[in-house]
Design a protein around this motif. Structure first.
Motif, short mmCIF file in Angstrom:
data_model
loop_
_atom_site.label_atom_id
_atom_site.label_comp_id
_atom_site.label_asym_id
_atom_site.label_seq_id
_atom_site.Cartn_x
_atom_site.Cartn_y
_atom_site.Cartn_z
N LEU A 20 -0.16 -10.16 -7.69
CA LEU A 20 0.25 -8.76 -7.59
C LEU A 20 0.38 -8.36 -6.13
CD1 LEU A 20 0.76 -5.98 -8.84
CD2 LEU A 20 -1.72 -5.60 -8.79
N LEU A 21 1.58 -7.93 -5.75
CA LEU A 21 1.83 -7.46 -4.40
C LEU A 21 1.68 -5.94 -4.39
CD1 LEU A 21 4.90 -9.68 -3.41
CD2 LEU A 21 2.45 -10.21 -3.33
N ALA A 22 0.63 -5.47 -3.71
CA ALA A 22 0.25 -4.05 -3.77
C ALA A 22 -0.08 -3.49 -2.40
CB ALA A 22 -0.95 -3.88 -4.72
N ALA A 23 0.67 -3.91 -1.39
CA ALA A 23 0.34 -3.55 -0.01
C ALA A 23 1.13 -2.36 0.52
CB ALA A 23 0.58 -4.75 0.91
N GLY A 24 2.15 -1.91 -0.20
CA GLY A 24 3.07 -0.91 0.32
C GLY A 24 2.43 0.42 0.70
N GLY A 25 2.93 1.00 1.79
CA GLY A 25 2.38 2.26 2.29
C GLY A 25 3.06 3.50 1.78
N GLY A 26 4.12 3.37 0.99
CA GLY A 26 4.79 4.54 0.43
C GLY A 26 5.37 5.45 1.50
N ARG A 27 6.09 4.88 2.43
CA ARG A 27 6.65 5.68 3.54
C ARG A 27 7.50 6.82 3.03
NH1 ARG A 27 11.47 5.23 5.80
NH2 ARG A 27 11.84 3.22 4.79
N ARG A 28 8.36 6.55 2.04
CA ARG A 28 9.24 7.60 1.52
C ARG A 28 8.53 8.54 0.55
NH1 ARG A 28 14.70 4.78 -0.44
NH2 ARG A 28 13.33 3.02 -0.92
N LEU A 29 7.24 8.26 0.32
CA LEU A 29 6.41 9.14 -0.51
C LEU A 29 5.43 9.92 0.35
CD1 LEU A 29 5.65 6.63 -3.41
CD2 LEU A 29 7.20 8.59 -3.50
N ARG A 32 1.85 7.83 1.03
CA ARG A 32 0.86 7.65 -0.04
C ARG A 32 0.87 6.19 -0.47
NH1 ARG A 32 1.63 12.07 -4.65
NH2 ARG A 32 -0.36 11.11 -5.29
N PRO A 33 -0.21 5.45 -0.25
CA PRO A 33 -0.24 4.03 -0.63
C PRO A 33 0.10 3.86 -2.11
CG PRO A 33 -2.15 4.59 0.69
CD PRO A 33 -1.47 5.90 0.35
N LYS A 34 1.02 2.95 -2.38
CA LYS A 34 1.49 2.80 -3.76
C LYS A 34 0.39 2.33 -4.70
CE LYS A 34 6.40 2.30 -2.81
NZ LYS A 34 7.63 1.50 -3.05
N ASP A 58 -4.90 -15.38 -16.64
CA ASP A 58 -6.35 -15.27 -16.52
C ASP A 58 -6.77 -15.10 -15.07
OD1 ASP A 58 -6.74 -15.54 -19.27
OD2 ASP A 58 -6.69 -17.72 -19.12
N ARG A 59 -6.13 -15.83 -14.18
CA ARG A 59 -6.41 -15.70 -12.75
C ARG A 59 -5.43 -14.70 -12.16
NH1 ARG A 59 -8.53 -18.95 -8.63
NH2 ARG A 59 -8.90 -20.66 -10.09
N VAL A 60 -5.95 -13.69 -11.46
CA VAL A 60 -5.09 -12.69 -10.84
C VAL A 60 -5.49 -12.52 -9.38
CG1 VAL A 60 -4.33 -10.28 -10.82
CG2 VAL A 60 -4.71 -11.45 -13.01
N HIS A 61 -4.53 -12.70 -8.47
CA HIS A 61 -4.74 -12.45 -7.05
C HIS A 61 -3.97 -11.19 -6.67
CE1 HIS A 61 -6.18 -16.66 -5.61
NE2 HIS A 61 -6.55 -16.43 -6.85
N VAL A 62 -4.62 -10.31 -5.92
CA VAL A 62 -4.05 -9.02 -5.54
C VAL A 62 -3.99 -8.93 -4.02
CG1 VAL A 62 -4.27 -6.51 -5.70
CG2 VAL A 62 -5.08 -7.96 -7.59
N VAL A 63 -2.81 -8.63 -3.50
CA VAL A 63 -2.64 -8.48 -2.05
C VAL A 63 -2.55 -6.99 -1.72
CG1 VAL A 63 -1.29 -9.05 -0.01
CG2 VAL A 63 -1.45 -10.70 -1.90
N LEU A 64 -3.52 -6.50 -0.95
CA LEU A 64 -3.55 -5.11 -0.51
C LEU A 64 -3.11 -5.02 0.94
CD1 LEU A 64 -7.01 -4.01 -1.97
CD2 LEU A 64 -4.76 -3.84 -3.05
N GLY A 65 -2.77 -3.81 1.36
CA GLY A 65 -2.38 -3.59 2.74
C GLY A 65 -2.71 -2.19 3.18
N ALA A 66 -1.81 -1.23 2.89
CA ALA A 66 -2.05 0.16 3.26
C ALA A 66 -3.32 0.68 2.58
CB ALA A 66 -0.85 1.01 2.86
#
Length: 211
Positions: A20-29, A32-34, A58-66
């Motif tokens: 799961l790619l979940a790093a976005g900062g929501g610039r156009r929002l 607000r971090p997505k 079963d295995r889930v890797h999550v990438v955070l950023g903002a």
């Protein structure tokens, strides 16, 4: 490791993880971090993790950023491998590289990649795409009316090449472009909507989704 491993039907099916790619900062929002956008009263990242698990990962890797610290504090991500991408502002490519690198050496044969800001892609689409994996050589993607979208599935044989070419917001596009004939398209338009959340109008639609 090659596809020959799975020619014997009695052998184990490929091990497919969720990324799961979940790093976005929501610039156009308005910044607000997505990952923290609310859906049914909980952060969007939780919804996406549940989608991957319900789709058979079963295995889930999550990438955070903002606002990674806030996401860790507010979201229930137990059982996930959670990674912080310090270079998230450079674009999706850095998150994809980090996520694939974290799966290397785990015994995983392929990864289903999902974006946190596509909440109308549910477990059914993840399951369909996941089900076509036959070996670490598989490349597959959901399609919507014949148009390629997410989730995508990358067999482990391709991870190094994808990581080497993933720059900015291009993700895996540079790697996949000359390999389009190798990508198995899995139609999901009947069960999923690939719309993402990029603007205030999109955010209003999310609020109107209801429980």
């Amino acid at each position: 490791m090659t596809g020959e491993r799975y020619e014997d039907e009695d052998r184990a099916a490929p091990a497919v993880a969720g990324l799961l790619l979940a790093a976005g900062g929501g610039r156009r929002l308005g910044g607000r971090p997505k990952a923290l956008l609310p859906l049914h009263g909980r952060p969007l990242v939780e919804h996406a993790v549940r989608t991957l698990r319900a789709g058979g990962c079963d295995r889930v890797h999550v990438v955070l950023g903002a606002a990674a610290g806030q996401v860790r504090a507010r979201a229930e991500l137990s059982g996930c491998t959670v990674l912080d991408n310090p270079y998230w502002e450079s674009g999706m490519g850095s998150s994809l590289r980090l996520g694939l690198d974290s799966l290397t050496g785990t015994g995983t044969d392929a990864a289903v990649v999902l974006l946190v800001d596509q909440p109308w892609i549910g477990a059914g689409a993840v399951s369909r795409v996941r089900s076509v994996c036959r070996s670490p050589a598989t490349l597959a993607a959901a399609s919507y009316g014949g148009r390629r979208g997410h989730p995508v599935l990358f067999g482990a044989d391709h991870w190094a090449g994808i990581a080497a070419s993933a720059e900015g917001d291009r993700g895996a596009r540079a790697y996949l472009r000359p390999r389009s004939d190798e990508i198995e398209l899995v139609e999901c338009g009947d069960i999923a909507d690939p719309a993402d959340i990029d603007t205030p109008v999109d955010l209003e639609r999310l609020k109107d989704s209801g429980p």
